[in-house]
Design a protein around this motif. Structure first.
Motif, PDB file in Angstrom:
ATOM      1  N   ARG A 101      -4.417   6.058   2.026  1.00  0.00           N
ATOM      2  CA  ARG A 101      -3.915   4.754   2.466  1.00  0.00           C
ATOM      3  C   ARG A 101      -4.758   4.139   3.568  1.00  0.00           C
ATOM      4  N   VAL A 113       0.830  -1.200   0.000  1.00  0.00           N
ATOM      5  CA  VAL A 113       0.000   0.000   0.000  1.00  0.00           C
ATOM      6  C   VAL A 113       0.869   1.257   0.000  1.00  0.00           C
ATOM      7  N   LYS A 114       1.984   1.197   0.673  1.00  0.00           N
ATOM      8  CA  LYS A 114       2.870   2.358   0.743  1.00  0.00           C
ATOM      9  C   LYS A 114       3.395   2.751  -0.635  1.00  0.00           C
TER      10      LYS A 114
END
Length: 201
Positions: A45, A36-37
């Protein structure tokens, strides 16, 4: 998918098969944070992680509802075969939707390259820059092309990505700096660990 075949061979083969599957699944949720980063802009996020983790719980609920129906109609091996086949189909479809390099990685944004979210497709634009400064800059420069604005947004996201990497690495540079004592003396943390450890058992 291999569980029914392993069960027909012997108990040790079945246990080994399940152990290998568990080892593969064990890295899934820890790796979600890193994925996700590199794939999701910073301001969305939390929403992305919520959808991912709630999706896992929803999948368990759907499986518990549909598994008895499948077993009654086709037998217990069909549960593993159907769910396993769905996982393979999803993997093949997902491979065609993503690229090998995260679009928000410093390697992409440092060069001013536009992030490419899909393989074989044209470069996709990131959402608007996360801070008001970048938005105002774009408003003051209406003569900029769309491509230049997209590159600017990518550079801004890359700066956030790199800064977060540096701050994370600096705050926990050593293993002994991790506050394990605070973790395991926190009642809420212990309750969550115990509830999750007993989940599905």
């Amino acid at each position: 998918m291999t569980t029914p075949a392993a069960a027909r061979l012997s108990l040790p083969v079945l246990l080994g098969n399940r152990a290998v599957m568990g080892a593969g699944e064990g890295v899934t949720f820890p790796s979600v944070q890193s994925i996700v980063k590199g794939w999701v802009p910073a301001d969305t996020r939390t929403r992305a992680l919520t959808l991912i983790y709630s999706g896992g719980q929803l999948g368990t609920i759907v499986a518990l509802v549909t598994a008895p129906i499948i077993i009654k109609a086709f037998g217990w091996p069909a549960v593993f075969e159907i769910y396993g086949s769905l996982g393979l189909f999803w993997m093949v479809a997902w491979q065609n939707l993503v690229s090998h390099t995260p679009p928000l990685s410093p390697q992409n944004t440092a060069k001013g390259a536009q992030p490419s979210f899909s393989r074989g497709a044209q470069s996709a634009a990131l959402p608007s820059a996360t801070d008001s400064k970048s938005v105002s800059e774009q408003q003051r420069q209406p003569h900029q092309s769309v491509q230049q604005q997209q590159q600017h947004a990518a550079a801004q996201s890359g700066a956030v990505y790199t800064q977060q990497d540096s701050s994370s690495a600096g705050s926990l540079s050593r293993f002994q700096d991790i506050p394990f004592k605070q973790f395991f003396t926190n009642r809420a943390f212990v309750a969550i660990v115990m509830a999750h450890s007993a989940f599905g058992r």
